[in-house]
Design an enzyme around this catalytic site. Sequence first.
Site, PDB file in Angstrom:
ATOM      1  N   SER A   1      -9.678  65.700  -7.140  1.00  0.00           N
ATOM      2  CA  SER A   1      -8.972  65.877  -5.871  1.00  0.00           C
ATOM      3  C   SER A   1      -8.402  67.286  -5.804  1.00  0.00           C
ATOM      4  CB  SER A   1      -7.833  64.850  -5.761  1.00  0.00           C
ATOM      5  OG  SER A   1      -6.872  65.314  -4.823  1.00  0.00           O
TER       6      SER A   1
ATOM      7  N   ASP B   1     -15.834  64.939   2.633  1.00  0.00           N
ATOM      8  CA  ASP B   1     -15.444  64.753   4.034  1.00  0.00           C
ATOM      9  C   ASP B   1     -16.657  64.636   4.965  1.00  0.00           C
ATOM     10  OD1 ASP B   1     -12.803  64.836   3.284  1.00  0.00           O
ATOM     11  OD2 ASP B   1     -12.543  66.958   3.767  1.00  0.00           O
TER      12      ASP B   1
ATOM     13  N   ARG C   1     -12.653  54.732   5.041  1.00  0.00           N
ATOM     14  CA  ARG C   1     -13.872  55.177   5.737  1.00  0.00           C
ATOM     15  C   ARG C   1     -15.100  54.351   5.375  1.00  0.00           C
ATOM     16  NH1 ARG C   1     -12.665  61.679   5.668  1.00  0.00           N
ATOM     17  NH2 ARG C   1     -11.221  61.606   7.409  1.00  0.00           N
TER      18      ARG C   1
END
Length: 425
Positions: free
Chosen positions: A165, A314, A345
């Site tokens: 991350s 993304d 998502r």
Amino acid sequence: MKKILPLTHGLRGAIEVPGDKSISHRAIILSSLGNSSVEVTNFLAGADCLSTVACMKSLGAKIERFDGRILITGQGLHEPEDILDAGNSGTTLRLLMGLLAPQKFLTTFTGDDSLRQRPMARVIKPLSLMGASIVGRNLNRNLPITILPASKKLHGITYAMPVASAQVKSAILLAGLYADSPTTIIEPAPSRDHTEKMLAAFGARLERVGNAITIFPADKLVAPDKISVPGDISSAAYWIVLATIKSGSDVTIKNVGVNETRTGIIDVLRDMGARIELVNERTSGGELAADLKVVASKLRGVEFGGEIIPRLIDEIPALAVAAAFAEGTTIIRDVGELRVKETDRLAAIVEEFNKISPATFEATDDTLIIRGGGEKFSAECKTRADHRMAMSLSIFGAAAKGVTLDDADCVNISYPNFFDTLAGV
Ligand code: S3P
């Protein structure tokens, strides 16, 4: 409600995309730490970066906006008079938690409905190991979060991150600037390195050996006069995919950031058969940029996962749209992180994308499977207030038989004029 009509023609000519969201956040934060003025051009004036602007102003930075430019002058950080609101922006919150953990004043953060559910233990844990005192809701995991004044300098640590991350890495790097000794972070796979690049441009000392990055404490940063932000490849992704799947397309997307830690989408689409050419490659403010020439192509399904995932995290909703138009099955492994983005998502792709192409999308805990080539229908879909879901659904509908979105304003988070561009392509 927003109605997207099917596109009647391929994409032609040139498209400009807004400035990179990740780089815009970092430009504001780091420029606020110097004591000279920095002019930032092509800054993304999307809601997420404006959350960072508002927070940095409350912390003492002087930030003035002119047409398309922004002028930032650091004047030292001070205790904010009120709670800071990070809005929808995980980057604002996590990076600022790292910056504020070493400071001698108290800060409390909140955020919107989505951000208040997102996991923060991943930042609180390493910062606490450095000696910071941070408390939050739900056994410290969620907003609202208070960072207590640091009673002494934080310690440098060596920390192996359990997830790749860039937000967590950047938080630790920013805290490490103020620590009493060097801090080393080991990433499981390389995530975007804009923080490292920009810190180096501000004179900080960093060393990278394999997946380990060490930051040395710095008393002061020396700000450059100017930062020019390249276009956002995550915003370009919608046009790269749409131009690839829409026959007759031949388009150039201008001035796109092509930092290697961000270009996984180009690698995967090329593997699928897409024709994407990088032209006019150049360096802009320490970051690589290029124009992308994209021509419509027939795609085939592919399988990927592992190290490439942080390089395209993304772009997975947009890639899932491409895969729905490919021949064969696409399998995307190791994408459990998608469950803790602005919305879950993986669940959103399965529930909403299947309304356009039934029985095409399936997910397990951390794998997404797309059976390409299915029949497409006009549908009514929910964006779940997630900007990337709204834009991916829009290009899906545009390439298929149209789509109606319940709430499309969320595109303002990263791409305020997305629908104007879509109408003009
Ligand atoms: C970002 C890092 C990524 C990405 C997000 C922006 C950044 O998040 O998904 O949109 O600017 O550092 P993670 O750090 O959670 O992977």
